[in-house]
Design an enzyme around this catalytic site. Structure first.
Site, PDB file in Angstrom:
ATOM      1  N   LYS A  21       0.923  -1.117   0.231  1.00 24.20           N
ATOM      2  CA  LYS A  21      -0.193  -0.007  -0.035  1.00 24.20           C
ATOM      3  C   LYS A  21       0.812   1.109  -0.058  1.00 24.20           C
ATOM      4  CE  LYS A  21      -3.504   2.517   2.901  1.00 24.20           C
ATOM      5  NZ  LYS A  21      -4.345   2.758   1.807  1.00 24.20           N
ATOM      6  N   THR A  24      -2.567   6.734   0.167  1.00 23.05           N
ATOM      7  CA  THR A  24      -3.811   6.898   0.884  1.00 23.05           C
ATOM      8  C   THR A  24      -4.606   7.787   0.219  1.00 23.05           C
ATOM      9  OG1 THR A  24      -4.627   7.030   3.161  1.00 23.05           O
ATOM     10  CG2 THR A  24      -2.848   8.337   2.696  1.00 23.05           C
ATOM     11  N   GLU A  74      -3.133   0.656  -3.593  1.00 20.91           N
ATOM     12  CA  GLU A  74      -3.976   0.419  -2.282  1.00 20.91           C
ATOM     13  C   GLU A  74      -3.907  -0.722  -2.178  1.00 20.91           C
ATOM     14  OE1 GLU A  74      -5.220   2.343  -0.120  1.00 20.91           O
ATOM     15  OE2 GLU A  74      -5.816   4.439  -0.698  1.00 20.91           O
TER      16      GLU A  74
END
Length: 103
Positions: A21, A24, A74
């Site tokens: 990841k 954000t 993500e």
């Protein structure tokens, strides 16, 4: 104890630490982060510190302009990403993408 600068749901911790990841997506209340910022990261649930990140880029996006690349960054599918964003930020359409790397 130093306060954390940004928090993530605990379910994202392992993906962040493993480098799966790398972005954000946040609402306007967290749109102030800039490229080069070094941030202490905590878990949303208990504010426990778990790493430090550096912001590598920022941009804006709408729910309709999210792409497969965003989803990959993500570590989820585009359908999953749109659902997660809609669940976290119901009724909102304008978002801020924060790209980062763990330090």
């Amino acid at each position: 104890m130093q306060p954390n600068d940004i928090t993530f749901f605990q379910r994202f911790q392992d993906d962040i630490l493993a480098g799966r990841k790398t972005i954000t997506i946040r609402d306007e209340s967290e749109s102030h982060f800039k490229t080069g910022d070094v941030l202490r990261v905590g878990r949303f649930e208990d504010d426990g510190y778990f790493c430090t990140i550096e912001v590598t880029a920022t941009s804006t996006v709408t729910l309709d302009t999210l792409t497969e690349k965003h989803a990959e960054q993500e570590n989820m599918t585009l359908t999953e990403l749109k659902k997660v964003i809609a669940d976290i930020y119901p009724g909102q359409t304008q978002f801020y993408v924060i790209e980062f790397k763990c330090l």
